[in-house]
Scaffold this active site. Sequence first.
Site, PDB file in Angstrom:
ATOM      1  N   ASN A 209      40.266  42.998  42.786  1.00 30.92           N
ATOM      2  CA  ASN A 209      39.488  43.631  43.851  1.00 30.92           C
ATOM      3  C   ASN A 209      39.895  43.039  45.201  1.00 30.92           C
ATOM      4  O   ASN A 209      40.747  42.163  45.273  1.00 30.92           O
ATOM      5  CB  ASN A 209      37.982  43.466  43.591  1.00 30.92           C
ATOM      6  CG  ASN A 209      37.593  42.009  43.515  1.00 30.92           C
ATOM      7  OD1 ASN A 209      37.690  41.282  44.487  1.00 30.92           O
ATOM      8  ND2 ASN A 209      37.165  41.562  42.324  1.00 30.92           N
ATOM      9  N   LYS A 287      55.348  43.659  28.602  1.00 36.05           N
ATOM     10  CA  LYS A 287      55.088  44.719  29.590  1.00 36.05           C
ATOM     11  C   LYS A 287      54.961  46.071  28.884  1.00 36.05           C
ATOM     12  O   LYS A 287      55.814  46.434  28.062  1.00 36.05           O
ATOM     13  CB  LYS A 287      56.236  44.746  30.605  1.00 36.05           C
ATOM     14  CG  LYS A 287      55.982  45.731  31.713  1.00 36.05           C
ATOM     15  CD  LYS A 287      57.111  45.745  32.722  1.00 36.05           C
ATOM     16  CE  LYS A 287      56.897  46.893  33.686  1.00 36.05           C
ATOM     17  NZ  LYS A 287      58.058  47.187  34.489  1.00 36.05           N
ATOM     18  N   PRO A 305      32.517  37.377  30.952  1.00 33.25           N
ATOM     19  CA  PRO A 305      31.312  36.541  30.975  1.00 33.25           C
ATOM     20  C   PRO A 305      30.703  36.572  32.373  1.00 33.25           C
ATOM     21  O   PRO A 305      31.435  36.702  33.356  1.00 33.25           O
ATOM     22  CB  PRO A 305      31.838  35.137  30.667  1.00 33.25           C
ATOM     23  CG  PRO A 305      33.277  35.170  31.048  1.00 33.25           C
ATOM     24  CD  PRO A 305      33.738  36.584  30.798  1.00 33.25           C
ATOM     25  N   LYS A 343      19.634  37.757  36.891  1.00 32.87           N
ATOM     26  CA  LYS A 343      20.614  36.686  36.676  1.00 32.87           C
ATOM     27  C   LYS A 343      19.939  35.334  36.466  1.00 32.87           C
ATOM     28  O   LYS A 343      20.573  34.392  36.015  1.00 32.87           O
ATOM     29  CB  LYS A 343      21.545  36.590  37.888  1.00 32.87           C
ATOM     30  CG  LYS A 343      22.264  37.888  38.207  1.00 32.87           C
ATOM     31  CD  LYS A 343      23.691  37.836  37.766  1.00 32.87           C
ATOM     32  CE  LYS A 343      24.439  39.067  38.238  1.00 32.87           C
ATOM     33  NZ  LYS A 343      25.839  39.039  37.864  1.00 32.87           N
TER      34      LYS A 343
HETATM   35  O1  C5P Z   1      26.552  41.595  38.881  1.00 33.74           O
HETATM   36  P1  C5P Z   1      27.200  41.438  40.186  1.00 33.74           P
HETATM   37  O2  C5P Z   1      28.705  41.359  40.122  1.00 33.74           O
HETATM   38  O3  C5P Z   1      26.780  42.421  41.227  1.00 33.74           O
HETATM   39  O4  C5P Z   1      26.652  40.043  40.697  1.00 33.74           O
HETATM   40  C1  C5P Z   1      27.196  39.371  41.793  1.00 33.74           C
HETATM   41  C2  C5P Z   1      26.969  37.901  41.650  1.00 33.74           C
HETATM   42  O5  C5P Z   1      27.222  37.474  40.328  1.00 33.74           O
HETATM   43  C3  C5P Z   1      27.904  37.089  42.518  1.00 33.74           C
HETATM   44  O6  C5P Z   1      27.243  35.871  42.849  1.00 33.74           O
HETATM   45  C4  C5P Z   1      29.076  36.824  41.589  1.00 33.74           C
HETATM   46  O7  C5P Z   1      29.806  35.676  41.965  1.00 33.74           O
HETATM   47  C5  C5P Z   1      28.369  36.642  40.256  1.00 33.74           C
HETATM   48  N1  C5P Z   1      29.128  37.071  39.098  1.00 33.74           N
HETATM   49  C6  C5P Z   1      29.581  36.117  38.219  1.00 33.74           C
HETATM   50  N2  C5P Z   1      30.238  36.501  37.075  1.00 33.74           N
HETATM   51  C7  C5P Z   1      30.430  37.816  36.800  1.00 33.74           C
HETATM   52  C8  C5P Z   1      29.969  38.792  37.687  1.00 33.74           C
HETATM   53  C9  C5P Z   1      29.323  38.377  38.824  1.00 33.74           C
HETATM   54  O8  C5P Z   1      29.410  34.920  38.469  1.00 33.74           O
HETATM   55  N3  C5P Z   1      31.061  38.158  35.705  1.00 33.74           N
END
Ligand code: C5P
Length: 408
Positions: A209, A287, A305, A343
């Site tokens: 991204n 590849k 995760p 979370k």
């Molecule tokens: O679920 P989402 O991606 O919107 O959540 C964003 C937050 O969760 C951010 O703090 C990001 O660093 C963390 N995140 C994470 N591991 C993931 C997905 C998101 O630590 N797999």
Amino acid sequence: MLNGKRILLIVAGGIAAFKCHDLIRRLRGQGAHVRCVLTEAGARFVTPLSLQALSEDKVYTDMFSLTDESEMGHIELSREADLLVVAPATANILARMAAGMADDLAATVLLATDKPVLAAPAMNVRMWTHAATVANVETLKKRGVTFVGPNDGAMACNEYGPGRMSEPAEIVTAIDAMLATTGSLTGKRALVTSGPTREALDPVRYISNHSSGKQGHAIAAALAKLGADVTLVSGPVSVADPFGVKVVKIDSADQMLAACLAAGAVDVAVCAAAVADWKAAKPADAKIKKKAGAPPPALELTPNPDILATLSQPGPQRPRLVVGFAAETENLVANAVDKRTRKGCDWIVANDVSPATGTFGGERNTVHLVTGEGVEEWPTLAKDEVAVRLANRIAGQFGPPRSIKAAE
Ligand code: C5P
């Protein structure tokens, strides 16, 4: 807030030098002592007399004045200051600082100092984006110089873009943050995640991204400046490693989680990374080849995760404070409030990343801080300033406040 603080203001030669008058007035209004060093080029834009009248102090211009050397030599000038502020910081003075030159009083003072330095760049947009200036700024940041701005906007040269010096009020906010008397994080351990992750599809292709890592890296730097022992776990980014921070470089979300767990017990974790939600279920060992006439390969994904949720799980290892980010393009606050609960983290920094805001990869950020007490709306700030403000808020959660300098 700046009562009794001594600021050495270095005024270089740019049209933005006129803003120094207002800057001095504001700093003195907050109780600071301001002493000015004016470069030869700076004196083409503002006069020693105007700076002297506003600062009510002698203005230093000439390195070779014997009276000055006996009264107040260049070493003494920087020694007696709490903070050096270069405003406007022209392309020329930044280049001289980066090269370690000592060809006038301003450059000599900057080379001789062991005090924190704040630079407020001001120059034409093309000069600011020139590879030479970009490299000089990176060098200076690595050496611990803090930057405020520049801002986007119309310029004296009829062009538009980044290069306008920050407004005096913004510079005062940055100075306040650097000389903050909020809580110290000395003796505290911090973990910060930053940047994107890369999820391999095969040995040469990946899903990723646009995260630049600017915000996460700035947070790591700001926590370190408050004295925290910081581990920064970063995906692939082009921003420089912050000064005084242990950096662990990873590619994938699995590696990021492993590095976070390997960092051991921390007092605070800030998850600013844009972690990929999914990875390839079965990344190819070789590849993936195009075959004439064959349909494109199907991409089977599996969830990554959740690092933030993992670090937020209750238990003896849980950091005292876990801060997550929510990058949203709609229903910003409602989604962030919901995310905090889902979370299990303590705070969420919610930022609008819809394309019109220019947040991704940009220099500025507009955030809301969602805590257990409610939602705070912060003004649009440079990412560095968001970081300093967040670091000060984090410091406020740990122990009684004591007077420290952010750049110690
Ligand atoms: O679920 P989402 O991606 O919107 O959540 C964003 C937050 O969760 C951010 O703090 C990001 O660093 C963390 N995140 C994470 N591991 C993931 C997905 C998101 O630590 N797999």
